[in-house]
Design a protein around this motif. Sequence first.
Motif, mmCIF file in Angstrom:
data_model
loop_
_atom_site.group_PDB
_atom_site.id
_atom_site.type_symbol
_atom_site.label_atom_id
_atom_site.label_comp_id
_atom_site.label_asym_id
_atom_site.label_seq_id
_atom_site.Cartn_x
_atom_site.Cartn_y
_atom_site.Cartn_z
ATOM 1 N N GLU A 199 0.660 -1.367 0.366
ATOM 2 C CA GLU A 199 -0.066 -0.097 0.007
ATOM 3 C C GLU A 199 0.709 0.992 0.005
ATOM 4 O OE1 GLU A 199 -2.597 -0.001 -0.185
ATOM 5 O OE2 GLU A 199 -3.610 -1.999 0.119
ATOM 6 N N GLY A 200 2.390 1.535 -0.183
ATOM 7 C CA GLY A 200 3.127 2.471 0.182
ATOM 8 C C GLY A 200 3.849 2.760 -1.308
ATOM 9 N N PRO A 201 4.747 2.598 -1.702
ATOM 10 C CA PRO A 201 5.849 3.454 -2.538
ATOM 11 C C PRO A 201 6.236 1.750 -3.196
ATOM 12 C CG PRO A 201 7.176 3.898 -0.373
ATOM 13 C CD PRO A 201 6.017 3.695 0.216
ATOM 14 N N ALA A 202 6.148 0.436 -2.190
ATOM 15 C CA ALA A 202 6.404 -0.311 -3.316
ATOM 16 C C ALA A 202 7.838 -0.606 -3.584
ATOM 17 C CB ALA A 202 5.408 -0.863 -4.089
ATOM 18 N N ARG A 203 8.337 -0.524 -3.073
ATOM 19 C CA ARG A 203 10.095 0.116 -3.451
ATOM 20 C C ARG A 203 11.250 -1.505 -2.843
ATOM 21 N NH1 ARG A 203 9.741 5.800 -3.440
ATOM 22 N NH2 ARG A 203 10.401 6.026 -1.008
ATOM 23 N N ASP A 204 10.219 -1.275 -1.588
ATOM 24 C CA ASP A 204 11.481 -2.355 -0.760
ATOM 25 C C ASP A 204 10.789 -3.706 -0.292
ATOM 26 O OD1 ASP A 204 14.089 -0.449 -0.313
ATOM 27 O OD2 ASP A 204 12.918 0.313 0.972
ATOM 28 N N GLY A 205 9.340 -3.914 -0.906
ATOM 29 C CA GLY A 205 8.759 -4.650 -0.843
ATOM 30 C C GLY A 205 8.604 -5.906 -2.043
ATOM 31 N N THR A 206 7.894 -6.380 -2.161
ATOM 32 C CA THR A 206 8.164 -7.375 -2.888
ATOM 33 C C THR A 206 8.614 -7.853 -4.406
ATOM 34 O OG1 THR A 206 5.322 -7.863 -2.508
ATOM 35 C CG2 THR A 206 6.595 -8.687 -5.096
ATOM 36 N N VAL A 207 8.802 -6.199 -4.671
ATOM 37 C CA VAL A 207 9.890 -6.607 -5.877
ATOM 38 C C VAL A 207 10.806 -6.413 -5.251
ATOM 39 C CG1 VAL A 207 10.469 -4.059 -5.907
ATOM 40 C CG2 VAL A 207 11.128 -5.052 -7.648
ATOM 41 N N ARG A 208 11.635 -6.573 -3.876
ATOM 42 C CA ARG A 208 12.833 -6.675 -4.316
ATOM 43 C C ARG A 208 13.010 -8.223 -3.018
ATOM 44 N NH1 ARG A 208 16.595 -2.699 -0.417
ATOM 45 N NH2 ARG A 208 17.334 -3.916 -0.605
ATOM 46 N N VAL A 209 11.645 -8.721 -2.678
ATOM 47 C CA VAL A 209 11.256 -10.300 -2.414
ATOM 48 C C VAL A 209 11.930 -10.564 -3.369
ATOM 49 C CG1 VAL A 209 10.067 -12.119 -1.180
ATOM 50 C CG2 VAL A 209 10.903 -10.066 -0.543
ATOM 51 N N VAL A 210 11.512 -10.503 -4.593
ATOM 52 C CA VAL A 210 11.006 -11.325 -5.932
ATOM 53 C C VAL A 210 12.859 -11.519 -6.542
ATOM 54 C CG1 VAL A 210 10.216 -11.312 -8.662
ATOM 55 C CG2 VAL A 210 9.292 -10.937 -6.837
ATOM 56 N N ASP A 211 13.521 -10.518 -6.192
ATOM 57 C CA ASP A 211 14.999 -11.273 -6.436
ATOM 58 C C ASP A 211 15.865 -11.610 -5.750
ATOM 59 O OD1 ASP A 211 14.563 -8.463 -8.919
ATOM 60 O OD2 ASP A 211 14.786 -6.989 -6.867
ATOM 61 N N TRP A 212 15.277 -11.449 -4.188
ATOM 62 C CA TRP A 212 15.873 -12.185 -2.782
ATOM 63 C C TRP A 212 15.769 -13.860 -3.450
ATOM 64 C CZ3 TRP A 212 13.517 -16.039 -0.208
ATOM 65 C CH2 TRP A 212 14.372 -16.394 0.560
ATOM 66 N N MET A 213 14.648 -14.099 -4.369
ATOM 67 C CA MET A 213 13.696 -15.588 -4.696
ATOM 68 C C MET A 213 14.323 -16.282 -5.564
ATOM 69 S SD MET A 213 9.666 -14.811 -3.721
ATOM 70 C CE MET A 213 9.515 -16.825 -4.198
ATOM 71 N N ARG A 214 14.809 -14.990 -6.519
ATOM 72 C CA ARG A 214 15.722 -15.698 -8.317
ATOM 73 C C ARG A 214 16.484 -15.941 -7.303
ATOM 74 N NH1 ARG A 214 15.047 -11.474 -10.503
ATOM 75 N NH2 ARG A 214 12.797 -12.058 -11.347
ATOM 76 N N ALA A 215 18.057 -15.220 -6.687
ATOM 77 C CA ALA A 215 19.001 -15.483 -6.088
ATOM 78 C C ALA A 215 19.397 -16.981 -5.692
ATOM 79 C CB ALA A 215 19.337 -14.256 -5.437
ATOM 80 N N GLN A 216 18.353 -16.670 -4.913
ATOM 81 C CA GLN A 216 18.210 -17.861 -3.766
ATOM 82 C C GLN A 216 17.692 -19.396 -4.469
ATOM 83 O OE1 GLN A 216 19.275 -18.206 -0.495
ATOM 84 N NE2 GLN A 216 19.796 -16.094 -1.527
#
Length: 379
Positions: free
Chosen positions: A139-156
């Motif tokens: 509900e906020g700026p969506a800068r440090d949420g799902t978009v960064r978790v997705v990057d982490w998931m891909r890396a893992q």
Amino acid sequence: MPDLSLQALTDPLPLAQALLRCASVTPADAGAQDVLAEALSALGFTINRLPFGETPNLYARLGTEGPHFCFAGHTDVVPPGEGWTFDPFGGVVADGILYGRGACDMKAAIAAFVAGVAQAKDAGKLRGSVSLLITGDEEGPARDGTVRVVDWMRAQGEVPDFCLVGEPTNPEALGDIIKIGRRGSLSAAIAVPGVQGHAAYPHLADNPIHKLLALLQALVTHRLDEGNRWFQPSSLQVTSVDVGNPATNVIPARATAKLNIRYNDAHSAASLEAWIMAEAERHAPGATIAFHRTGESFLTDPGGEVEKLAEVLGEVFGRTPKLDTGGGTSDARFITHLCPVAEFGLVGQSMHKLDEQTTVADLRALAGAYATVLERFSA
């Protein structure tokens, strides 16, 4: 905390109430993800807390084998506002209705995720792996949420075979709509310079309003497209026009406007920006434009996993859900870069409104539907 036994967790209501009692108005978490982590740990999930910036995020997985099914959602909510019948963070149930900020968008759906897993596990029908991707920044700026978790998931190497986002997709009743894509969103802030002067002596001034109006007229009268099978026509809306001029006899030195475009897959943010810049050069030379891209449009293949999802939900609710891409945007726009994604949740009539609510019957029905989806996808 509610009872964390397997049998108790098959009912989504106590966990939904516990989550609603956390005043997690974005960007605050107020303990919501702690509540969720305890419930998931009790079911055997491995928990990864992933704070990025000041945003709390959580990724949890149960099992290591395939197929891998992921649920995604957010624990943050919008401010409640004034005038509620019940405490917006009370998790009150009255006459079979659960009230609270986040009751439909989307803490109750997260509780239904957990209950669905518990039901499938309790029935001995949970195979493969199931994960939850939860952010506190939707509900906020969506800068440090799902978009960064997705990057982490891909890396893992944590790449699900399919992801279901629990946004409230249904306008009237459970089973109405599955969202399989979203329009893109592009905002623009336009500033047109001029020369200030007396309205009686326009030849000594340069009126920026006239240029701005010519530019806006060119933009709003241009038909971007006709839409297509899966997307409605793209829409440009002017959201603000301002000169900050309290006088009626002064030509201002500057005029500004803001606009937003919700666009389908016939366009990209880059192509729309180029079009706006070209029109500005034609009608308002010297204008400066600041663009903000919220997300590109995307579409998940309506076959394969989506077709299976529609079949399962059709059996559960007695009618085949419509596949749709309307409305605003969601974090599915980030997940689509990781794996196929669709959205299905509660009825959304009260989201972001006073007395946000869901019926307890719908909450429990959604949990049962998620359990059935898990059983079918892992079969």
